[in-house]
Design a protein around this motif. Sequence first.
Motif, PDB file in Angstrom:
ATOM      1  N   ASP A 138       0.789  -1.225   0.000  1.00 22.23           N
ATOM      2  CA  ASP A 138       0.000   0.000   0.000  1.00 22.23           C
ATOM      3  C   ASP A 138       0.825   1.280   0.000  1.00 22.23           C
ATOM      4  O   ASP A 138       0.306   2.356   0.238  1.00 22.23           O
ATOM      5  CB  ASP A 138      -0.963  -0.003   1.194  1.00 22.23           C
ATOM      6  CG  ASP A 138      -0.213  -0.216   2.502  1.00 22.23           C
ATOM      7  OD1 ASP A 138       1.017  -0.377   2.469  1.00 22.23           O
ATOM      8  OD2 ASP A 138      -0.871  -0.216   3.558  1.00 22.23           O
ATOM      9  N   GLN A 311      -2.656   9.671  -7.412  1.00 19.81           N
ATOM     10  CA  GLN A 311      -3.550   9.246  -6.330  1.00 19.81           C
ATOM     11  C   GLN A 311      -4.384   8.035  -6.759  1.00 19.81           C
ATOM     12  O   GLN A 311      -4.604   7.129  -5.973  1.00 19.81           O
ATOM     13  CB  GLN A 311      -4.489  10.400  -5.947  1.00 19.81           C
ATOM     14  CG  GLN A 311      -3.769  11.597  -5.346  1.00 19.81           C
ATOM     15  CD  GLN A 311      -3.109  11.269  -4.017  1.00 19.81           C
ATOM     16  OE1 GLN A 311      -3.677  10.576  -3.192  1.00 19.81           O
ATOM     17  NE2 GLN A 311      -1.889  11.748  -3.822  1.00 19.81           N
TER      18      GLN A 311
ATOM     19  N   MET B   1      -5.358   5.738  -0.858  1.00 20.39           N
ATOM     20  CA  MET B   1      -4.450   4.691  -0.448  1.00 20.39           C
ATOM     21  C   MET B   1      -4.685   4.330   1.019  1.00 20.39           C
ATOM     22  O   MET B   1      -4.475   5.152   1.900  1.00 20.39           O
ATOM     23  CB  MET B   1      -3.029   5.204  -0.618  1.00 20.39           C
ATOM     24  CG  MET B   1      -2.029   4.114  -0.643  1.00 20.39           C
ATOM     25  SD  MET B   1      -0.675   4.628  -1.659  1.00 20.39           S
ATOM     26  CE  MET B   1      -1.532   5.093  -3.150  1.00 20.39           C
ATOM     27  N   LYS B   2      -5.133   3.114   1.290  1.00 17.03           N
ATOM     28  CA  LYS B   2      -5.453   2.742   2.680  1.00 17.03           C
ATOM     29  C   LYS B   2      -4.221   2.253   3.408  1.00 17.03           C
ATOM     30  O   LYS B   2      -3.347   1.613   2.848  1.00 17.03           O
ATOM     31  CB  LYS B   2      -6.510   1.632   2.684  1.00 17.03           C
ATOM     32  CG  LYS B   2      -7.932   2.177   2.593  1.00 17.03           C
ATOM     33  CD  LYS B   2      -8.924   1.032   2.714  1.00 17.03           C
ATOM     34  CE  LYS B   2      -9.839   1.006   1.513  1.00 17.03           C
ATOM     35  NZ  LYS B   2     -10.471  -0.283   1.309  1.00 17.03           N
ATOM     36  N   LYS B   3      -4.140   2.570   4.682  1.00 10.72           N
ATOM     37  CA  LYS B   3      -3.065   2.074   5.531  1.00 10.72           C
ATOM     38  C   LYS B   3      -3.654   1.062   6.494  1.00 10.72           C
ATOM     39  O   LYS B   3      -4.778   1.237   6.970  1.00 10.72           O
ATOM     40  CB  LYS B   3      -2.464   3.218   6.362  1.00 10.72           C
ATOM     41  CG  LYS B   3      -1.876   4.307   5.517  1.00 10.72           C
ATOM     42  CD  LYS B   3      -0.404   4.051   5.247  1.00 10.72           C
ATOM     43  CE  LYS B   3       0.028   4.928   4.088  1.00 10.72           C
ATOM     44  NZ  LYS B   3       1.352   4.577   3.623  1.00 10.72           N
ATOM     45  N   LYS B   4      -2.864   0.027   6.794  1.00  5.12           N
ATOM     46  CA  LYS B   4      -3.311  -0.887   7.845  1.00  5.12           C
ATOM     47  C   LYS B   4      -3.332  -0.108   9.153  1.00  5.12           C
ATOM     48  O   LYS B   4      -2.613   0.858   9.315  1.00  5.12           O
ATOM     49  CB  LYS B   4      -2.323  -2.054   7.970  1.00  5.12           C
ATOM     50  CG  LYS B   4      -2.449  -3.039   6.841  1.00  5.12           C
ATOM     51  CD  LYS B   4      -1.205  -3.924   6.790  1.00  5.12           C
ATOM     52  CE  LYS B   4      -0.890  -4.254   5.342  1.00  5.12           C
ATOM     53  NZ  LYS B   4       0.533  -4.468   5.136  1.00  5.12           N
TER      54      LYS B   4
END
Lengths: 344, 344
Positions: A138, A311, B1-4
């Motif tokens: 990610d 993005q 954008m995803k973060k854990k």
Amino acid sequence: MKKKNAPTMKDVAREAGVALGTVSKVINGLPVSDIYREKVEEAIKLLHYEVNTYARGLKTQKSNLIALIIPNTTNPFFAAFTDHIEGALYKRGLKLLLCCADGIPEKEIACLSMATQNKVDGVIALTYSDIGKYIAEDIPIVVFDRFFENHNIPRVGSDNFAGACLAIEKLLEFGCKHPVYLRFHSIFPGESDKRKDGYLFACKKYGIEPDFLDMLECSNELEQMKMFLDRHKKPDNTLTFDGVFAHTDYHGYMFTRLLRQEGYRIPEDVQLIAFDGIRKFGNEDGELFVSSICQPIQQLAEKCVEIVLMQDHSTIPSLTLLPVKYEYGGTTLRPENPPSCAGH
Amino acid sequence: MKKKNAPTMKDVAREAGVALGTVSKVINGLPVSDIYREKVEEAIKLLHYEVNTYARGLKTQKSNLIALIIPNTTNPFFAAFTDHIEGALYKRGLKLLLCCADGIPEKEIACLSMATQNKVDGVIALTYSDIGKYIAEDIPIVVFDRFFENHNIPRVGSDNFAGACLAIEKLLEFGCKHPVYLRFHSIFPGESDKRKDGYLFACKKYGIEPDFLDMLECSNELEQMKMFLDRHKKPDNTLTFDGVFAHTDYHGYMFTRLLRQEGYRIPEDVQLIAFDGIRKFGNEDGELFVSSICQPIQQLAEKCVEIVLMQDHSTIPSLTLLPVKYEYGGTTLRPENPPSCAGH
């Protein structure tokens, strides 16, 4: 070391006569009515207020830093690439965190982990280390030249295949009949491997018997070149080849020196075209070390920055190749002075 | 954008069975009893906890970043300097923020202001801009080569004076009778000005009539060199000088090419020693472009980092000069092959 007492957001709010939340909105680019915005901006100017990066980072999780992983900056190709990455970031208000990782994978891994932790906003990597498994899915990342099998990581590079074909076509155009290929390569797969594919393709297309020295990089490369040269000497000491396509300018330059030391004239006896386009003293318009297929370093750097900042991942190309150009660098016959008789 | 979801300090405290304050102490290197430290460290490992830089920066006001202001990284001297600065910082757990400021003083000023705002912990500057008045008195800064009149800023450089004397002594040792000096310089005062002082000193010491081309850098440097050369031709086309001390490798290389183009043999007719020690392809053990007085780039970089990190200002030397060395690079006679007759 003492610091002057810096004005805070509270001071700005007091000076502007607005609520703290209004100052915060202005600083973070959120909608505020024009009259309040102006008041806050005036107060910021008056007090020379500077945004506290750490406090801001906590809120936005943006560092405005992009990390560049590169083996070193002493190699002139890497040096120019670094310079152009810095310039492309600066144009966008971003700063460059430089990681010269030559031979230290831990350094690259630490750099990747900065991205996972939001300490940098993205990573541009030019790497010859085995770090594939440390690249989190990610993080914003783009790699130059290199291919990581287990990841869907966007890659940027030069059109190595077309460049190799161009090198062979130029050598043929300048009168060569038997161009050989010279490569010392890394153990890691990358776009530059396609230089060999391009050489083999051109051989097939133009009816040339492929003939090459193709080895892993090693400590006795000059020795290997000597042995290759000796294998190609006829009894009268002339050579069975009359053209060389060298995988890099560095090796092309080494081989040119070796040929000259052994008494061969360049470009009269042997013509050589390499790949990279490295210029003496790093001058953008300076001399090349050898005739070369030049990579568009500035455009490549610009493209890497563009991609790492994108993005919407669905629109990022997985591979972007930029076109290359042939340029004269002293080791080929000038097209305006073709040999009177192309056959040797 | 995803973060854990990253583990927090609270998670670590829970896992370790200790108070939040204890975790904070361990992270910030404050004294804690061994048993608690071990518990916290185990929990950190188990949870893959990473310190939040921004939160940490708020507390410590340390960024662990040092900014390097440099004109560019394409010039091989600057490229090598950048590489060694990065390496010296890495050894100390610090990271490099790179600012390639060529011709843009605003870029350097922005970089200096990052130091004022604690966004970087210090600045190492190699600059040819007029930024003296923007350097705050209280920021950790060290400059390479350059001298700012109005400030008490620690400077690091090579021993340019001794190096210039060494160049002249070597030329005399190799048989030259009339060494001239060649310089194109910036308008800003710096340590490298002492190369000229050293040349003049050596002339006096060894009874040589000083003779030089000494100009501001300009766009027609090659033209100026040609005019200088023409002024020194005798009617029979031999030259009135037999040695050259060039202010930089770049200009030394340019002049060497010009001499060769005009039919003079190097080193037989004219010997040349330049200053810097730039190596082809940036290889640390690679060939020089010309015989040169080599600057100890790695040691200079190391010294800059050492000084910018010094806490006690009273112990920082205002000027640190490191010794230089002569090295053969093809434009001088080898000492093992002295001319059979030194007189021309």
